[in-house]
Design an enzyme around this catalytic site. Structure first.
Site, PDB file in Angstrom:
ATOM      1  N   PRO A   2       1.049  -1.042  -0.048  1.00 39.88           N
ATOM      2  CA  PRO A   2      -0.153  -0.164  -0.061  1.00 39.88           C
ATOM      3  C   PRO A   2       0.750   1.310  -0.105  1.00 39.88           C
ATOM      4  CG  PRO A   2      -0.990  -1.460   1.607  1.00 39.88           C
ATOM      5  CD  PRO A   2       0.623  -2.037   1.102  1.00 39.88           C
ATOM      6  N   LYS A  35      -2.773  -4.950   6.064  1.00 39.70           N
ATOM      7  CA  LYS A  35      -1.550  -5.445   5.563  1.00 39.70           C
ATOM      8  C   LYS A  35      -0.729  -4.874   6.571  1.00 39.70           C
ATOM      9  CE  LYS A  35      -2.952  -6.243   0.723  1.00 39.70           C
ATOM     10  NZ  LYS A  35      -2.442  -6.617  -0.146  1.00 39.70           N
TER      11      LYS A  35
END
Length: 116
Positions: A2, A35
């Site tokens: 990300p 994540k």
């Protein structure tokens, strides 16, 4: 994976604790997407000439790119959390902040001399 890139017309001077913004944003992105934070990258550019709605009042634009983990509900949570950080730390009202979400394939993201 990300990656959140944000630019704002707010100057990032001594009054703004940039490190705090980066750390708070990194934690929020990792927690909401689910994540590990060790994969999250945050980029913040301040003092960018920007106009929104005909006004140079504080504004921002961001792009969040991730390999999976994005979707309507997650994007809404991210939008709320990131807008809150920008409002609290940079005085950018949520109505003066756009964010674009990109859910990309593993082969579209490079790292460590290869793709994921």
């Amino acid at each position: 994976m990300p990656t959140f890139n944000v630019q704002t017309n707010v100057p990032l001077d001594d009054c703004v604790l940039v490190s705090d913004i980066l750390k708070q944003t990194s934690k929020a992105v990792a927690n909401i997407i689910g994540k590990p934070e060790s994969y999250v990258m945050i980029s913040l550019r301040g003092g960018v000439p920007m106009l929104f709605g005909g006004s140079e009042d504080p504004t921002a634009y961001g792009e969040l790119i991730s390999i999976g983990g994005l979707g309507p509900e997650i994007n809404e949570q991210l939008s709320a959390a990131l807008a809150e950080i920008l409002q609290t730390k940079l005085s950018v009202p949520p109505a003066r902040f756009y964010i674009k979400f990109y859910d990309v394939k593993m082969t579209d993201f490079g790292w460590n001399g290869a793709t994921f």
